[in-house]
Design a protein around this motif. Structure first.
Motif, mmCIF file in Angstrom:
data_model
loop_
_atom_site.group_PDB
_atom_site.id
_atom_site.type_symbol
_atom_site.label_atom_id
_atom_site.label_comp_id
_atom_site.label_asym_id
_atom_site.label_seq_id
_atom_site.Cartn_x
_atom_site.Cartn_y
_atom_site.Cartn_z
ATOM 1 N N ASN A 104 0.820 -1.206 0.000
ATOM 2 C CA ASN A 104 0.000 0.000 0.000
ATOM 3 C C ASN A 104 0.852 1.253 0.000
ATOM 4 O O ASN A 104 1.849 1.340 0.715
ATOM 5 C CB ASN A 104 -0.891 0.028 1.247
ATOM 6 N N MET A 106 -0.140 5.129 0.792
ATOM 7 C CA MET A 106 -1.290 5.880 1.293
ATOM 8 C C MET A 106 -0.954 7.344 1.496
ATOM 9 O O MET A 106 0.133 7.687 1.959
ATOM 10 C CB MET A 106 -1.763 5.267 2.606
ATOM 11 N N CYS A 110 -5.239 7.245 3.488
ATOM 12 C CA CYS A 110 -6.183 6.750 2.480
ATOM 13 C C CYS A 110 -5.411 6.128 1.330
ATOM 14 O O CYS A 110 -4.332 6.608 0.966
ATOM 15 C CB CYS A 110 -7.054 7.886 1.937
ATOM 16 N N GLN A 111 -5.986 5.080 0.746
ATOM 17 C CA GLN A 111 -5.344 4.406 -0.383
ATOM 18 C C GLN A 111 -5.043 5.412 -1.493
ATOM 19 O O GLN A 111 -5.857 6.287 -1.787
ATOM 20 C CB GLN A 111 -6.252 3.286 -0.907
ATOM 21 N N ASN A 112 -3.892 5.285 -2.095
ATOM 22 C CA ASN A 112 -3.439 6.207 -3.132
ATOM 23 C C ASN A 112 -4.360 6.155 -4.358
ATOM 24 O O ASN A 112 -4.581 5.111 -4.938
ATOM 25 C CB ASN A 112 -2.010 5.828 -3.528
#
Length: 165
Positions: A104, A106, A110-112
């Motif tokens: 991940n 981020m 928050c997820q990219n």
């Protein structure tokens, strides 16, 4: 964004036939000679050459990398030649298109999102070409003229960057 976090990131490149790294080729013809000189029997398994995944057709270049980059903080990414510093930055920046990426990246937890990432980031590659005859300010002006739309107050952005430096 106030932070960038890289969590449990792995990067694999595919090894197929002629696309194998040069070390495989050199090792294939030097190994028998070295083993003969040492008085050992030649093995026919490539397991000791480089770390590979279970599928035996991938080479893992990044192994479970975790890092955190805070806003307005300078971070030094240090290591020996071949340690994977540029590879990590290329993976985080989204410049690696071949191979397989796990883990991940981020922004603020928050997820990219690729669209957001392009809007909030810039990346100067290792082999970036800068005009040695331009000052830093002239380089910023040139880059702003190339990258920013005309509707944006370029000088205000340049002033902001200069203030941050």
């Amino acid at each position: 964004p106030s932070s960038l976090c890289v969590k449990d990131t792995n990067y694999f490149v595919f090894l197929k036939g002629k696309n194998r790294p040069l070390r495989f080729t050199i090792h294939a013809w030097i190994e028998p000679l070295l083993l003969f000189l040492c008085g050992k029997k030649q093995g026919n398994d490539e397991d000791d050459l480089m770390p590979k995944t279970e599928e035996r057709n991938e080479l893992q270049l990044l192994n479970n990398v975790n890092c955190y980059f805070g806003r307005s903080r300078m971070t030094a990414l240090m290591g020996t030649s071949g340690a994977g510093k540029s590879t990590l930055l290329d993976v985080v920046a989204g410049y690696k298109t071949g191979g397989r990426i796990e883990g991940n990246v981020m922004l603020d937890g928050c997820q990219n999102d690729k669209i957001v990432w392009k809007r909030v980031s810039a990346y100067a590659e290792q082999m970036d070409i800068l005009n040695p005859y331009l000052s830093t300010l002239e380089t910023l002006r040139f880059t702003a003229a190339c990258r920013l739309p005309q509707s944006v107050d370029r000088q205000a952005i340049i002033d902001k960057v200069v203030k941050m430096m």
